[in-house]
Design a protein around this motif. Structure first.
Motif, PDB file in Angstrom:
ATOM      1  N   UNK A 191      56.449   2.701  47.041  1.00 21.75           N
ATOM      2  CA  UNK A 191      56.795   3.712  48.037  1.00 21.75           C
ATOM      3  C   UNK A 191      55.720   3.732  49.124  1.00 21.75           C
ATOM      4  N   UNK A 192      56.116   4.104  50.339  1.00 24.74           N
ATOM      5  CA  UNK A 192      55.076   4.284  51.350  1.00 24.74           C
ATOM      6  C   UNK A 192      54.327   5.586  51.059  1.00 24.74           C
ATOM      7  N   UNK A 193      53.217   5.779  51.722  1.00 27.38           N
ATOM      8  CA  UNK A 193      52.336   6.909  51.403  1.00 27.38           C
ATOM      9  C   UNK A 193      53.040   8.252  51.569  1.00 27.38           C
ATOM     10  N   UNK A 194      53.849   8.383  52.617  1.00 30.20           N
ATOM     11  CA  UNK A 194      54.558   9.649  52.842  1.00 30.20           C
ATOM     12  C   UNK A 194      55.559   9.934  51.728  1.00 30.20           C
ATOM     13  N   UNK A 195      56.306   8.894  51.316  1.00 30.78           N
ATOM     14  CA  UNK A 195      57.285   9.065  50.236  1.00 30.78           C
ATOM     15  C   UNK A 195      56.596   9.488  48.942  1.00 30.78           C
ATOM     16  N   UNK A 196      55.504   8.813  48.616  1.00 37.34           N
ATOM     17  CA  UNK A 196      54.790   9.109  47.372  1.00 37.34           C
ATOM     18  C   UNK A 196      54.205  10.519  47.393  1.00 37.34           C
ATOM     19  N   UNK A 197      53.587  10.897  48.506  1.00 37.67           N
ATOM     20  CA  UNK A 197      52.980  12.231  48.604  1.00 37.67           C
ATOM     21  C   UNK A 197      54.031  13.331  48.546  1.00 37.67           C
ATOM     22  N   UNK A 198      55.177  13.089  49.187  1.00 38.55           N
ATOM     23  CA  UNK A 198      56.248  14.086  49.165  1.00 38.55           C
ATOM     24  C   UNK A 198      56.778  14.279  47.746  1.00 38.55           C
ATOM     25  N   UNK A 199      56.924  13.168  47.012  1.00 38.51           N
ATOM     26  CA  UNK A 199      57.419  13.259  45.640  1.00 38.51           C
ATOM     27  C   UNK A 199      56.400  13.970  44.751  1.00 38.51           C
ATOM     28  N   UNK A 200      55.132  13.650  44.924  1.00 40.02           N
ATOM     29  CA  UNK A 200      54.085  14.321  44.147  1.00 40.02           C
ATOM     30  C   UNK A 200      54.101  15.831  44.414  1.00 40.02           C
ATOM     31  N   UNK A 201      54.259  16.196  45.676  1.00 44.52           N
ATOM     32  CA  UNK A 201      54.281  17.613  46.032  1.00 44.52           C
ATOM     33  C   UNK A 201      55.487  18.311  45.408  1.00 44.52           C
ATOM     34  N   UNK A 202      56.652  17.661  45.488  1.00 42.75           N
ATOM     35  CA  UNK A 202      57.870  18.253  44.927  1.00 42.75           C
ATOM     36  C   UNK A 202      57.747  18.476  43.421  1.00 42.75           C
ATOM     37  N   UNK A 203      57.014  17.589  42.754  1.00 35.38           N
ATOM     38  CA  UNK A 203      56.873  17.682  41.296  1.00 35.38           C
ATOM     39  C   UNK A 203      55.624  18.452  40.866  1.00 35.38           C
ATOM     40  N   UNK A 204      54.809  18.860  41.832  1.00 31.11           N
ATOM     41  CA  UNK A 204      53.590  19.591  41.501  1.00 31.11           C
ATOM     42  C   UNK A 204      52.525  18.710  40.882  1.00 31.11           C
ATOM     43  N   UNK A 205      52.395  17.480  41.387  1.00 33.72           N
ATOM     44  CA  UNK A 205      51.444  16.522  40.814  1.00 33.72           C
ATOM     45  C   UNK A 205      50.266  16.241  41.744  1.00 33.72           C
ATOM     46  N   UNK A 206      50.104  17.038  42.776  1.00 28.04           N
ATOM     47  CA  UNK A 206      49.024  16.781  43.727  1.00 28.04           C
ATOM     48  C   UNK A 206      47.661  16.919  43.051  1.00 28.04           C
ATOM     49  N   UNK A 207      46.752  16.046  43.453  1.00 28.24           N
ATOM     50  CA  UNK A 207      45.372  16.062  42.947  1.00 28.24           C
ATOM     51  C   UNK A 207      45.294  15.890  41.433  1.00 28.24           C
TER      52      UNK A 207
END
Length: 380
Positions: A191-207
């Motif tokens: 995935x590109x960086x935006x796609x990956x970050x958006x998915x992480x945010x949606x799933x609550x996986x940031x940081x």
């Protein structure tokens, strides 16, 4: 048709063959059906005529296969005879059998001089042992395995480990060909960086350093040991994502369980992970197998944590695309998790790039197509 096949020439390779692809039971949306579908598409792409046939107690399928197909209602007592009656030599040149039980019921085709190719996805006997079946059933499946290897003109193995095992069991070398599980490298891609970050945010996986497992929870997958390990991990920056076997979405302090998702959405869950895990047990059923998820993990360009089991471990070492641990005990899984946690980000990126290179070299549809072509051409 899988997108990656679009650029292939449809020029015939040798003579066109009429291929009957046989399965015992109803097709289900699973890795087994995915392989059957890929094989049929690839055989068609090199000019062969492919028809699917399902022997089943039911006459209606839960979905419509994208090929010419038939369903024949059978019972254990009449399935061999019904196959023989419905498979004349003037209509079919080759019976392509998906798994050993299918080859067993098709063995009478050899009387008519029709070649049988067994696509051996796994080891029937060791899988039964893993589930602790009784002695009589073990003997029954041992007989089936022995007869199918003798009746088959060619045996397709999904791994080099399987080829080695069958050679040691006395199956002639000339019968054995390796055609491992390929994947669609256009669908499964980093995935590109935006796609990956958006998915992480949606799933609550940031940081969070997220370890993912996407797939079924069959006993030979070993995911139960990964869950046990995860429950004991107390690092706040470590998280676990499980997709595909939970009945409901559930979240704990360090894990998220998500039910099965549509096939074209799987890549986004892969992309939300930092490390993908293959926690298979040290057992023959796992040793000779070739999990579809391993090819998909690699295609997504993700570092891989795997046990020292089968071809996957050897490939991870060869391409330097992850960490190999001794077995799937919680102690060793935790050791691997800690080792990944200590790695700098640029090392994780390097492993991910190596994983993608491995997928392009080892798991492309083009390679699988060429390997299949060699099997068919070897029949003369």
């Amino acid at each position: 048709m899988i997108k990656e096949l679009h650029h292939f020439s449809t020029k015939l390779v040798g003579n066109t063959m009429k291929v009957l692809s046989v399965s015992l039971g109803q097709p289900k949306e699973s890795s087994c059906w995915l392989r059957i579908k890929k094989q049929a598409e690839l055989l068609s792409s090199i000019g062969h005529e492919v028809e699917l046939r399902f022997y089943s107690r039911k006459t209606h399928l839960s979905f419509e296969p994208p090929f010419k197909y038939s369903i024949i209602r059978v019972s254990p007592l009449n399935v061999h005879l019904k196959h023989f009656i419905n498979t004349p030599v003037d209509k079919y040149d080759l019976v392509f059998c998906n798994l050993a039980p299918s080859a067993f019921i098709c063995s009478l085709s050899r009387i008519r001089g029709i070649h049988i190719v067994l696509d051996n996805h796994g080891d029937l006997i060791s899988e039964m042992e893993l589930y602790g079946v009784g002695l009589l059933r073990k003997i029954y499946y041992s007989i089936i395995s022995s007869l199918t290897f003798k009746a088959s003109s060619r045996v397709i193995c999904v791994s080099r480990s399987m080829m080695k095992d069958l050679r040691e069991r006395g199956v002639p070398e000339k019968k054995l060909y390796c055609v491992t599980n390929a994947t669609d490298l256009d669908l499964f891609r980093p995935l590109n960086e935006d796609e990956a970050n958006r998915m992480k945010k949606d799933l609550g996986l940031e940081d969070r350093l997220t370890f993912g497992y996407i797939g079924a929870d069959d006993k030979w997958q070993g995911v139960d040991k990964l869950i046990e390990t995860g429950e004991a991990v107390d690092y706040r920056d470590i998280f676990f994502l499980y997709v595909g076997f939970s009945e409901n979405m559930e979240r704990s302090n360090n894990a998220l369980y998500i039910p099965k998702v549509p096939f074209d959405r799987v890549k986004y869950y892969y992309g939300a992970c930092d490390v993908l895990v293959l926690p298979r047990p040290s057992h023959k059923s796992a040793e000779v197998a070739a999990p579809t998820k391993f090819a998909e993990y690699a295609a997504m360009g993700k570092p891989i944590l795997t046990t020292d089991v089968g071809d996957a471990a050897a490939l991870v070492r060869k391409y330097k695309c992850g960490i190999v641990i001794d077995d799937n005990s919680p102690e060793n899984l935790l050791k691997g998790i800690k080792e990944f946690r200590s790695l700098p980000e640029d090392e994780l990126l390097r492993m991910g790039k190596n994983a993608r290179k491995m997928a392009e070299k080892e798991f492309s549809m083009e390679k699988m197509r060429e390997d299949l072509r060699k099997v068919i051409e070897s029949l003369g």
